[in-house]
Scaffold this motif. Structure first.
Motif, mmCIF file in Angstrom:
data_model
loop_
_atom_site.group_PDB
_atom_site.id
_atom_site.type_symbol
_atom_site.label_atom_id
_atom_site.label_comp_id
_atom_site.label_asym_id
_atom_site.label_seq_id
_atom_site.Cartn_x
_atom_site.Cartn_y
_atom_site.Cartn_z
ATOM 1 N N TYR A 1 0.865 4.049 -2.943
ATOM 2 C CA TYR A 1 0.735 5.608 -2.637
ATOM 3 C C TYR A 1 1.735 6.493 -3.149
ATOM 4 C CZ TYR A 1 0.878 9.686 -0.141
ATOM 5 O OH TYR A 1 0.974 11.165 0.361
ATOM 6 N N ILE A 2 2.909 5.780 -3.125
ATOM 7 C CA ILE A 2 4.151 6.836 -3.763
ATOM 8 C C ILE A 2 4.043 6.794 -5.074
ATOM 9 C CG2 ILE A 2 6.761 6.485 -4.027
ATOM 10 C CD1 ILE A 2 6.824 5.287 -1.096
ATOM 11 N N TYR B 1 11.213 9.305 -1.888
ATOM 12 C CA TYR B 1 10.344 9.437 -0.592
ATOM 13 C C TYR B 1 10.833 9.158 0.617
ATOM 14 C CZ TYR B 1 6.471 10.813 -3.299
ATOM 15 O OH TYR B 1 5.427 11.543 -4.235
ATOM 16 N N HIS C 1 1.081 9.301 -5.933
ATOM 17 C CA HIS C 1 1.490 10.484 -5.338
ATOM 18 C C HIS C 1 2.384 11.197 -6.277
ATOM 19 C CE1 HIS C 1 2.909 13.900 -2.782
ATOM 20 N NE2 HIS C 1 1.720 13.558 -2.462
ATOM 21 N N ASP D 1 0.837 -1.255 -0.016
ATOM 22 C CA ASP D 1 -0.105 0.132 0.106
ATOM 23 C C ASP D 1 0.816 1.280 0.024
ATOM 24 O OD1 ASP D 1 0.909 -0.469 2.488
ATOM 25 O OD2 ASP D 1 -1.032 0.296 3.605
ATOM 26 N N GLN D 2 2.016 1.237 0.537
ATOM 27 C CA GLN D 2 2.880 2.274 0.628
ATOM 28 C C GLN D 2 3.498 2.434 -0.981
ATOM 29 O OE1 GLN D 2 5.587 0.938 3.903
ATOM 30 N NE2 GLN D 2 5.076 2.956 4.962
ATOM 31 N N GLY E 1 2.917 8.099 9.199
ATOM 32 C CA GLY E 1 2.154 8.741 8.293
ATOM 33 C C GLY E 1 2.708 8.408 6.987
ATOM 34 N N HIS E 2 1.962 8.870 5.894
ATOM 35 C CA HIS E 2 2.327 8.681 4.585
ATOM 36 C C HIS E 2 3.831 8.926 4.392
ATOM 37 C CE1 HIS E 2 -1.181 7.267 3.007
ATOM 38 N NE2 HIS E 2 -2.197 8.302 3.098
ATOM 39 N N GLY F 1 8.765 7.141 5.797
ATOM 40 C CA GLY F 1 7.217 7.022 6.086
ATOM 41 C C GLY F 1 7.290 5.925 7.406
ATOM 42 N N LYS G 1 7.077 11.073 2.337
ATOM 43 C CA LYS G 1 6.873 12.474 1.779
ATOM 44 C C LYS G 1 7.838 12.392 0.741
ATOM 45 C CE LYS G 1 7.393 14.047 6.049
ATOM 46 N NZ LYS G 1 7.624 14.819 7.194
#
Length: 543
Positions: free
Chosen positions: A105-106, A185, A109, A101-102, A191-192, A188, A194
């Motif tokens: 997301y990356i 990134y 994003h 899931d990370q 949280g998500h 993390g 960055k």
């Protein structure tokens, strides 16, 4: 009045052009996912990067677009570094060790439209594909012979076929040097993750300064093995600094076990290697168990977590000098290295060892300072603890798709989240992360210093110090330890090992032996997971 010198943008493609022109026959050696060791030269790499640039254009990749990678350290990943950024697109390296899931997301994003990945990660990408709606093209980094016979990915493209269909006469555009070049990134852990968006200018300046003798000491007679992954902060910039200097580059691919690394170091004559401490501890143990010597290695760059003193001694036995690095994704990543000064030639062995155990002093282009909780600047006296802040021409100004946040002070300094001391010569020593420092009776205890001491015990392979709630002192240090294979040692012996090494009120109150410690995807200890695991820990009577 302005100076009257030629003006040209600082661009990543100029690094490759220089290497092709003046170091064209220097080797890039890679272990491949398919098995064989691959060899070619900077001349070959530059030619293929131009073919790849043409292929990316044919796929519709335009300036400002993002191309994501899920790949090991290898020659195709190296080509992607230069071809993507060179066209004005953004090379977005994604860490495959993160949770699914990370990763999703990356990639989402980062707004990638193309995903290039190694064979290792085909099952992962097939699983992730339904969660990546913006990906238009999937490119498998292999040749036709190793393409899968069936796959759920739509219109899976073969990397080598893409290149073979293109000419090698691509003209690199003269971009503005502030053009975005790469996207990485953070881990993390809370949280998500960055995003940190690098520019051509920041990347070239980082490569120049990190190459200097007081940093990595890279030159045309170096043979460099970056074990640190190319998916983690651009392998600490080595794909750029090696190219800038025309150094031989040795890429380990997916085989990061001690035996494979030893074979590669010896076979290729590696002089400079870089990676996290756990890599070198495993390699040194491998050598010790088999009575092997690292014959060519001259320097090892170690970062990511603190270095135990025993590692310095073991590398010195093999004739290699250990140099610590401190940095962050937000700092491209290099901020400091533990290189000595001229005056230290006269210093005794204990003083030189003390310097090696610091995280070092800033390389050119980086400034450090310490502040207290109110933001007041603290002295560089080597004793005073404070929050570590940094400024640099290759430090981020804000996170990707975010406005300026609380990590930046009003006067433009970035708060690293570390607690440190800095001495009068600029040597900085990380004493803790602000969230990991142990607060006992209103005083701070450095978990890192406790860990470094216990790792020096001959039975200990890895150690972590965490603060656990205490009815009298708020928190007290608990040591969580992994022993070396076959080693036995008592709790009392491990606690006694601290005697005389730290103040009495720093002494840990207990030791717990476990089979393994939790780590992040980049190899750092997950203190948060340990604190949660031992939240309800009951101290022994009398502690």
């Amino acid at each position: 009045m302005l100076g009257q010198m030629m003006d040209a943008p600082l661009l990543i493609t100029d690094l490759l052009r220089h290497a092709e022109t003046y170091h064209g026959d220097t080797e890039i050696v890679s272990r491949t996912v398919e098995g064989p060791v691959h060899r070619y030269s900077y001349h070959d790499a530059a030619r293929r990067a131009r073919q790849l640039a043409n292929a990316l254009a044919r796929l519709g990749v335009a300036e400002g677009d993002t191309v994501a990678t899920l790949a090991w350290n290898g020659y195709r990943h190296y080509e992607l570094y230069y071809a993507i950024s060179g066209t004005g697109a953004i090379c977005h390296t994604v860490n495959p060790r993160l949770f699914a899931d990370q990763i999703a997301y990356i990639v989402n994003h980062g707004e990638a439209g193309v995903l290039c990945f190694d064979l290792t990660f085909l099952p992962m990408v097939e699983q992730l594909a339904p969660t990546l709606p913006a990906i238009r093209h999937y490119v498998l980094l292999t040749d036709r012979a190793h393409m899968p016979s069936t796959t759920s990915l739509p219109d899976l493209l073969c990397y080598e076929e893409l290149l073979a269909a293109e000419r090698d006469d691509y003209a690199w555009p003269r971009l503005d040097e502030q053009t975005a070049s790469g996207l990485c990134y953070t881990s993390g852990t809370t949280g998500h993750p960055k995003g940190v968006l690098y520019s051509h200018r920041s990347t070239v300046l980082h490569a120049l300064s990190s190459s200097l003798p007081d940093a990595f000491g890279v030159s045309a007679d170096s043979c460099i093995l970056p074990v640190v992954p190319m998916f983690h902060v651009n392998a600490w910039g080595f794909p750029y600094s090696a190219t800038l200097n025309g150094a031989k580059l040795v890429l380990p691919g997916p085989k990061l076990d001690p035996e494979s690394l030893y074979e590669l170091i010896e076979a290729e004559g590696v002089t400079l290697a870089a990676g996290v401490p756990t890599v070198w501890m495993a390699l040194l143990q491998h050598c010790e168990q088999r009575d092997l010597t690292l014959s060519s290695l001259e320097r090892v760059i170690v970062g990511g977590s603190a270095v135990p003193e025993t590692m310095i001694e073991q590398l010195a036995f093999h004739g290699a000098d250990l140099r610590q690095l401190w940095g962050m994704t937000e700092l491209s990543p290099v901020g400091t290295t533990s290189s000595p000064k001229l005056k230290h030639r006269r210093a005794d062995a204990a003083e030189r060892r003390r310097l090696q155990l610091t995280q070092g002093r800033p390389i050119y282009g980086v400034a450090l300072r310490l502040v207290d909780a109110a933001g007041k600047v603290l002295p560089n006296d080597g004793v005073t603890f404070g929050r570590l802040q940094v400024q640099s021409v290759w430090a981020l100004s804000r996170y990707f798709h975010r406005e300026r946040d609380a990590s930046h002070s009003d006067d433009g300094w970035f708060d690293t989240g570390d607690v440190a001391t800095i001495d009068a010569d600029g040597y900085m020593r990380i004493t803790d992360r602000t969230k990991d420092v142990i607060k006992s009776g209103g005083e701070w205890i450095s978990s890192i210093e406790l860990e470094n001491i216990l790792i020096g015990h001959p039975a200990v392979a890895e150690a972590a110090a965490v603060g656990v709630a205490h009815p009298k002192w708020d928190e007290r240090p608990l040591m969580v330890v992994v022993l070396k294979p076959g080693a036995t040692v008592s709790r009392e012996e491990l606690l006694a090992f601290f005697a005389g090494k730290v103040a009495k009120w720093w002494l840990p109150d207990d030791v717990v032996i476990v089979d393994e410690l939790p780590h992040t995807a980049t190899g750092k200890l997950q203190k948060m997971a340990l604190r949660e695991r031992f939240r309800a820990y009951r101290w022994p009577d009398g502690a």
